[in-house]
Scaffold this motif. Structure first.
Motif, PDB file in Angstrom:
ATOM      1  N   ALA A 152       5.819  -3.151   5.574  1.00 54.84           N
ATOM      2  CA  ALA A 152       6.189  -1.993   4.745  1.00 54.84           C
ATOM      3  C   ALA A 152       4.946  -1.203   4.336  1.00 54.84           C
ATOM      4  CB  ALA A 152       6.959  -2.449   3.521  1.00 54.84           C
ATOM      5  N   HIS A 153       3.884  -1.903   3.966  1.00 50.60           N
ATOM      6  CA  HIS A 153       2.665  -1.209   3.563  1.00 50.60           C
ATOM      7  C   HIS A 153       1.988  -0.537   4.755  1.00 50.60           C
ATOM      8  CE1 HIS A 153       2.252  -3.711  -0.350  1.00 50.60           C
ATOM      9  NE2 HIS A 153       2.958  -2.614  -0.543  1.00 50.60           N
ATOM     10  N   ILE A 154       1.994  -1.197   5.886  1.00 54.16           N
ATOM     11  CA  ILE A 154       1.400  -0.594   7.082  1.00 54.16           C
ATOM     12  C   ILE A 154       2.197   0.644   7.494  1.00 54.16           C
ATOM     13  CG2 ILE A 154       0.904  -0.980   9.540  1.00 54.16           C
ATOM     14  CD1 ILE A 154       0.294  -3.943   8.673  1.00 54.16           C
ATOM     15  N   SER A 155       3.498   0.575   7.379  1.00 50.77           N
ATOM     16  CA  SER A 155       4.345   1.735   7.665  1.00 50.77           C
ATOM     17  C   SER A 155       4.047   2.868   6.693  1.00 50.77           C
ATOM     18  CB  SER A 155       5.817   1.328   7.585  1.00 50.77           C
ATOM     19  OG  SER A 155       6.644   2.433   7.771  1.00 50.77           O
ATOM     20  N   ARG A 156       3.840   2.519   5.432  1.00 53.52           N
ATOM     21  CA  ARG A 156       3.518   3.524   4.404  1.00 53.52           C
ATOM     22  C   ARG A 156       2.201   4.217   4.733  1.00 53.52           C
ATOM     23  NH1 ARG A 156       2.952   1.912  -1.986  1.00 53.52           N
ATOM     24  NH2 ARG A 156       1.564   3.621  -2.552  1.00 53.52           N
ATOM     25  N   ILE A 157       1.211   3.462   5.182  1.00 51.74           N
ATOM     26  CA  ILE A 157      -0.082   4.032   5.558  1.00 51.74           C
ATOM     27  C   ILE A 157       0.089   4.972   6.749  1.00 51.74           C
ATOM     28  CG2 ILE A 157      -2.369   3.471   6.488  1.00 51.74           C
ATOM     29  CD1 ILE A 157      -2.085   0.799   4.828  1.00 51.74           C
ATOM     30  N   ALA A 158       0.837   4.540   7.752  1.00 48.58           N
ATOM     31  CA  ALA A 158       1.078   5.384   8.934  1.00 48.58           C
ATOM     32  C   ALA A 158       1.809   6.660   8.547  1.00 48.58           C
ATOM     33  CB  ALA A 158       1.869   4.608   9.980  1.00 48.58           C
ATOM     34  N   THR A 159       2.777   6.549   7.656  1.00 50.33           N
ATOM     35  CA  THR A 159       3.527   7.730   7.202  1.00 50.33           C
ATOM     36  C   THR A 159       2.602   8.718   6.505  1.00 50.33           C
ATOM     37  OG1 THR A 159       5.566   6.460   7.002  1.00 50.33           O
ATOM     38  CG2 THR A 159       5.439   8.495   5.736  1.00 50.33           C
ATOM     39  N   CYS A 160       1.694   8.209   5.690  1.00 45.84           N
ATOM     40  CA  CYS A 160       0.735   9.092   5.018  1.00 45.84           C
ATOM     41  C   CYS A 160      -0.144   9.826   6.031  1.00 45.84           C
ATOM     42  CB  CYS A 160      -0.124   8.294   4.050  1.00 45.84           C
ATOM     43  SG  CYS A 160       0.746   7.782   2.567  1.00 45.84           S
ATOM     44  N   MET A 161      -0.545   9.114   7.086  1.00 44.31           N
ATOM     45  CA  MET A 161      -1.354   9.764   8.113  1.00 44.31           C
ATOM     46  C   MET A 161      -0.549  10.828   8.861  1.00 44.31           C
ATOM     47  SD  MET A 161      -3.953   6.958   9.712  1.00 44.31           S
ATOM     48  CE  MET A 161      -2.754   5.690  10.084  1.00 44.31           C
ATOM     49  N   LEU A 162       0.714  10.550   9.129  1.00 46.03           N
ATOM     50  CA  LEU A 162       1.550  11.548   9.804  1.00 46.03           C
ATOM     51  C   LEU A 162       1.724  12.796   8.936  1.00 46.03           C
ATOM     52  CD1 LEU A 162       4.246   9.234  11.403  1.00 46.03           C
ATOM     53  CD2 LEU A 162       2.510  10.579  12.617  1.00 46.03           C
ATOM     54  N   LYS A 163       1.917  12.598   7.639  1.00 43.98           N
ATOM     55  CA  LYS A 163       2.040  13.739   6.723  1.00 43.98           C
ATOM     56  C   LYS A 163       0.740  14.531   6.688  1.00 43.98           C
ATOM     57  CE  LYS A 163       5.589  11.812   3.744  1.00 43.98           C
ATOM     58  NZ  LYS A 163       5.924  11.291   2.417  1.00 43.98           N
ATOM     59  N   ALA A 164      -0.390  13.841   6.669  1.00 44.86           N
ATOM     60  CA  ALA A 164      -1.685  14.519   6.685  1.00 44.86           C
ATOM     61  C   ALA A 164      -1.851  15.320   7.972  1.00 44.86           C
ATOM     62  CB  ALA A 164      -2.815  13.507   6.529  1.00 44.86           C
ATOM     63  N   ALA A 165      -1.423  14.745   9.091  1.00 48.09           N
ATOM     64  CA  ALA A 165      -1.516  15.435  10.376  1.00 48.09           C
ATOM     65  C   ALA A 165      -0.660  16.699  10.375  1.00 48.09           C
ATOM     66  CB  ALA A 165      -1.093  14.511  11.510  1.00 48.09           C
ATOM     67  N   GLU A 166       0.506  16.624   9.753  1.00 47.65           N
ATOM     68  CA  GLU A 166       1.368  17.809   9.657  1.00 47.65           C
ATOM     69  C   GLU A 166       0.686  18.924   8.871  1.00 47.65           C
ATOM     70  OE1 GLU A 166       5.198  16.767   8.059  1.00 47.65           O
ATOM     71  OE2 GLU A 166       5.497  15.219   9.568  1.00 47.65           O
ATOM     72  N   GLY A 212      -2.480  19.483   9.027  1.00 47.47           N
ATOM     73  CA  GLY A 212      -3.647  19.912   9.780  1.00 47.47           C
ATOM     74  C   GLY A 212      -4.831  18.965   9.737  1.00 47.47           C
ATOM     75  N   GLN A 213      -4.706  17.856   9.027  1.00 46.71           N
ATOM     76  CA  GLN A 213      -5.791  16.877   8.959  1.00 46.71           C
ATOM     77  C   GLN A 213      -5.635  15.915  10.134  1.00 46.71           C
ATOM     78  OE1 GLN A 213      -6.314  15.052   5.105  1.00 46.71           O
ATOM     79  NE2 GLN A 213      -5.282  16.765   4.115  1.00 46.71           N
ATOM     80  N   THR A 214      -6.187  16.277  11.265  1.00 51.96           N
ATOM     81  CA  THR A 214      -5.942  15.491  12.475  1.00 51.96           C
ATOM     82  C   THR A 214      -7.175  14.789  13.030  1.00 51.96           C
ATOM     83  OG1 THR A 214      -6.258  17.452  13.854  1.00 51.96           O
ATOM     84  CG2 THR A 214      -3.989  16.943  13.168  1.00 51.96           C
ATOM     85  N   SER A 215      -8.341  15.003  12.421  1.00 49.80           N
ATOM     86  CA  SER A 215      -9.525  14.323  12.953  1.00 49.80           C
ATOM     87  C   SER A 215      -9.464  12.841  12.598  1.00 49.80           C
ATOM     88  CB  SER A 215     -10.804  14.938  12.387  1.00 49.80           C
ATOM     89  OG  SER A 215     -11.015  14.517  11.049  1.00 49.80           O
ATOM     90  N   TYR A 216     -10.158  12.056  13.380  1.00 49.27           N
ATOM     91  CA  TYR A 216     -10.187  10.609  13.154  1.00 49.27           C
ATOM     92  C   TYR A 216     -10.681  10.309  11.742  1.00 49.27           C
ATOM     93  CZ  TYR A 216     -10.778   5.655  14.159  1.00 49.27           C
ATOM     94  OH  TYR A 216     -10.672   4.293  14.139  1.00 49.27           O
ATOM     95  N   LEU A 217     -11.760  10.974  11.337  1.00 47.44           N
ATOM     96  CA  LEU A 217     -12.339  10.715  10.020  1.00 47.44           C
ATOM     97  C   LEU A 217     -11.395  11.110   8.887  1.00 47.44           C
ATOM     98  CD1 LEU A 217     -16.093  11.668  10.580  1.00 47.44           C
ATOM     99  CD2 LEU A 217     -15.061   9.391  10.443  1.00 47.44           C
ATOM    100  N   VAL A 226      -6.887   4.380  14.101  1.00 45.74           N
ATOM    101  CA  VAL A 226      -7.170   4.210  12.671  1.00 45.74           C
ATOM    102  C   VAL A 226      -6.478   2.958  12.152  1.00 45.74           C
ATOM    103  CG1 VAL A 226      -6.816   5.181  10.371  1.00 45.74           C
ATOM    104  CG2 VAL A 226      -7.623   6.650  12.223  1.00 45.74           C
ATOM    105  N   LEU A 227      -5.228   2.769  12.522  1.00 40.63           N
ATOM    106  CA  LEU A 227      -4.509   1.568  12.076  1.00 40.63           C
ATOM    107  C   LEU A 227      -5.195   0.303  12.582  1.00 40.63           C
ATOM    108  CD1 LEU A 227      -0.775   2.641  12.465  1.00 40.63           C
ATOM    109  CD2 LEU A 227      -1.990   2.137  10.334  1.00 40.63           C
ATOM    110  N   ASP A 228      -5.629   0.315  13.834  1.00 39.02           N
ATOM    111  CA  ASP A 228      -6.330  -0.855  14.386  1.00 39.02           C
ATOM    112  C   ASP A 228      -7.603  -1.158  13.604  1.00 39.02           C
ATOM    113  OD1 ASP A 228      -4.397  -1.182  16.327  1.00 39.02           O
ATOM    114  OD2 ASP A 228      -5.569  -0.219  17.920  1.00 39.02           O
ATOM    115  N   GLU A 229      -8.269  -0.113  13.154  1.00 36.17           N
ATOM    116  CA  GLU A 229      -9.509  -0.294  12.401  1.00 36.17           C
ATOM    117  C   GLU A 229      -9.246  -0.694  10.949  1.00 36.17           C
ATOM    118  OE1 GLU A 229     -13.340   2.343  10.927  1.00 36.17           O
ATOM    119  OE2 GLU A 229     -12.300   2.931  12.768  1.00 36.17           O
ATOM    120  N   ILE A 230      -8.210  -0.151  10.355  1.00 31.92           N
ATOM    121  CA  ILE A 230      -7.998  -0.305   8.923  1.00 31.92           C
ATOM    122  C   ILE A 230      -7.181  -1.547   8.552  1.00 31.92           C
ATOM    123  CG2 ILE A 230      -5.890   1.037   8.524  1.00 31.92           C
ATOM    124  CD1 ILE A 230      -8.906   1.901   6.596  1.00 31.92           C
TER     125      ILE A 230
END
Length: 67
Positions: free
Chosen positions: A31-45, A47-52, A15-19
Motif C-alpha cells: 500500500a505504501h509503495i503504491s502510494r509513492i508510485a501514485t505521488c510520482m504519477l501525479k507529479a509527472a502529470e 510536468g515533473q518528469t525528470s529522474y531527480l 526510482v522505485l527500485d532505488e527508493i
C-alpha cells in the motif's frame, strides 16, 4: 485516464527500485509503495518528469509515511 510514455514508466520504475530499499521495513507495505508510485504519477502529470524530480517526490512521500 492519462497515458504515460514507456520512458516515463521506466524512470518511475527506476526510482522505485532505488527508493524501496530506503523505506523502513515496517513501512515497506504494498500500500505504501503504491502510494509513492501514485505521488510520482501525479507529479509527472504536473510536468515533473525528470529522474531527480521523481526521486525527490518519492523521498518526500517516504518522509510523510514514516512520520
Amino acid at each position: 485516464m492519462p497515458s504515460y510514455s514507456p520512458d516515463l514508466i521506466r524512470r518511475i520504475t527506476g526510482v522505485l527500485d532505488e527508493i524501496i530499499p530506503a523505506i523502513p521495513v515496517c513501512d515497506a507495505t504494498s500500500a505504501h509503495i503504491s502510494r509513492i508510485a501514485t505521488c510520482m504519477l501525479k507529479a509527472a502529470e504536473e510536468g515533473q518528469t525528470s529522474y531527480l524530480n521523481l526521486l525527490a517526490v518519492a523521498s518526500a512521500e517516504i518522509d510523510t509515511i514514516s512520520k
